[in-house]
Motif scaffolding. Structure first.
Motif, short mmCIF file in Angstrom:
data_model
loop_
_atom_site.label_atom_id
_atom_site.label_comp_id
_atom_site.label_asym_id
_atom_site.label_seq_id
_atom_site.Cartn_x
_atom_site.Cartn_y
_atom_site.Cartn_z
N VAL A 198 0.84 -1.19 0.00
CA VAL A 198 0.00 0.00 0.00
C VAL A 198 0.88 1.24 0.00
O VAL A 198 1.87 1.32 0.72
N LEU A 230 -3.30 0.76 -3.86
CA LEU A 230 -2.98 -0.62 -3.53
C LEU A 230 -2.41 -1.35 -4.74
O LEU A 230 -3.01 -1.33 -5.82
N ALA A 287 -6.68 0.66 -7.10
CA ALA A 287 -5.91 -0.56 -6.87
C ALA A 287 -5.71 -1.32 -8.17
O ALA A 287 -6.50 -1.20 -9.11
N GLY A 313 -4.80 -5.60 3.98
CA GLY A 313 -4.73 -4.19 3.60
C GLY A 313 -4.68 -3.28 4.80
O GLY A 313 -3.91 -2.30 4.84
#
Length: 322
Positions: free
Chosen positions: A30, A69, A107, A127
């Motif tokens: 991340v 992400l 992401a 996450g």
């Protein structure tokens, strides 16, 4: 004075957290923005697995990004973004809608299900934990985060591939601004040294695979800078950054790859509109540096990777500093 790491955390306002599962050969990375960034994206591969990419188009309303992400686990791994959203919401970070702050978390996922376990994938808890661990420290590269289960050189099939990985690099521009890139390298193609054109990691056979063996690729990246850019400009930087993929991956952007590059600009919003020619010149410079930095991050990631679950890694460990 800030210690420089030659990775994306050299960009002020960027923190990175990673979750790595070597046994399952998967993980997630991340990129957190300490201040809301202007975001852009460019998708070149024919098989992407993405989230919130349409929102980054210049014609769309929201011009804030709070995290990005990069994840393994194919489309399953996109679930890790839910945990990032929860973490940001708990810290009151997000786009102000008047009734709630909604975190914006684009992401992209790569396919690593053929290595390790196909049933263990990054999830929302991963996450969330990656956010908790995020820092400005030097990034561990190679078999880490989204690059844990990455492989490259799969034109002869996955059994003859070599290990890919996660790489990151940075560069300081003449005006003192920073640009950094982080890349999870999981390409169908081979990885070449841009100076010598030597294959660093690639297919261990010259025979072409069948269409049934070519699925399971994708190189995904985030480029970040502390320059001030508009939404259109940061999308142009993302587009130009793809040139770095093409410089060191052969072939790139195939129908079997989901190559995706996000770009983030964390500089303050300009109070005046710059002269168009000067603005275009600045974006051109940033895009060129982004391509070079992405290429270097790819090479670093492959060189840092280690053998995993019987997939060999590159023997070329030295770096290059162009």
């Amino acid at each position: 004075m800030q210690i420089q790491h030659d990775d994306i955390t050299d960009v002020p306002g960027i923190r990175v957290g990673q979750i790595t599962n070597l046994e399952a050969a998967t993980g997630c990375t991340v990129v957190l923005c300490d201040t809301a960034a202007v975001g852009g994206v460019d998708v070149r591969g024919g098989a992407p697995a993405t989230r919130e990419t349409d929102l980054l188009h210049p014609l769309c309303l929201v011009d804030e990004v709070h995290a990005v992400l990069l994840t393994g686990g194919s489309a399953f791994g996109l679930d890790a973004a839910t945990g990032i959203v929860r973490y940001l919401a708990e810290h009151t970070i997000g786009y102000d809608t008047g009734v709630a702050r909604v975190p914006i978390v684009p992401a992209a996922a790569l396919f690593d299900l053929a290595l390790g376990s196909a049933t263990i994938r990054p999830d929302a808890e991963d996450g969330y934990r990656a956010c908790q661990q995020a820092s400005t420290e030097a990034i561990i590269q190679g078999n880490e985060g989204a690059g844990t289960g990455a492989t490259v050189g799969k034109s002869a099939g996955p059994s003859l591939a070599m290990k890919g990985g996660l790489g990151s690099a940075s560069a300081q521009l003449p005006n003192g601004l920073w640009l950094g890139a982080i890349v999870a390298v999981n390409a169908l193609g081979d990885i070449l040294d841009p100076q010598t054109q030597q294959v660093l990691a690639g297919a261990r056979s010259s025979q072409s695979g069948t269409s049934q063996t070519l699925f399971g690729n994708t190189t995904i990246a985030v480029v970040a800078t502390n320059a001030s850019l508009t939404k259109a400009e940061v999308n142009k930087v993302a587009q130009m950054a793809h040139n770095g993929i093409a410089q060191v991956i052969r072939p790139a952007h195939t129908p079997f790859d989901g190559d995706t590059v996000f770009a983030l600009a964390l500089g303050p919003k300009a109070s005046t509109i710059p002269e168009p020619a000067r603005a275009a010149q600045n974006v051109s410079l940033l895009g060129a540096v982004a391509a070079q930095t992405v290429a270097r991050a790819i090479v670093k990631g492959v060189r840092a990777a280690q053998e995993l679950h019987g997939i060999p890694a590159s023997n070329h460990r030295s770096g290059y500093s162009s």
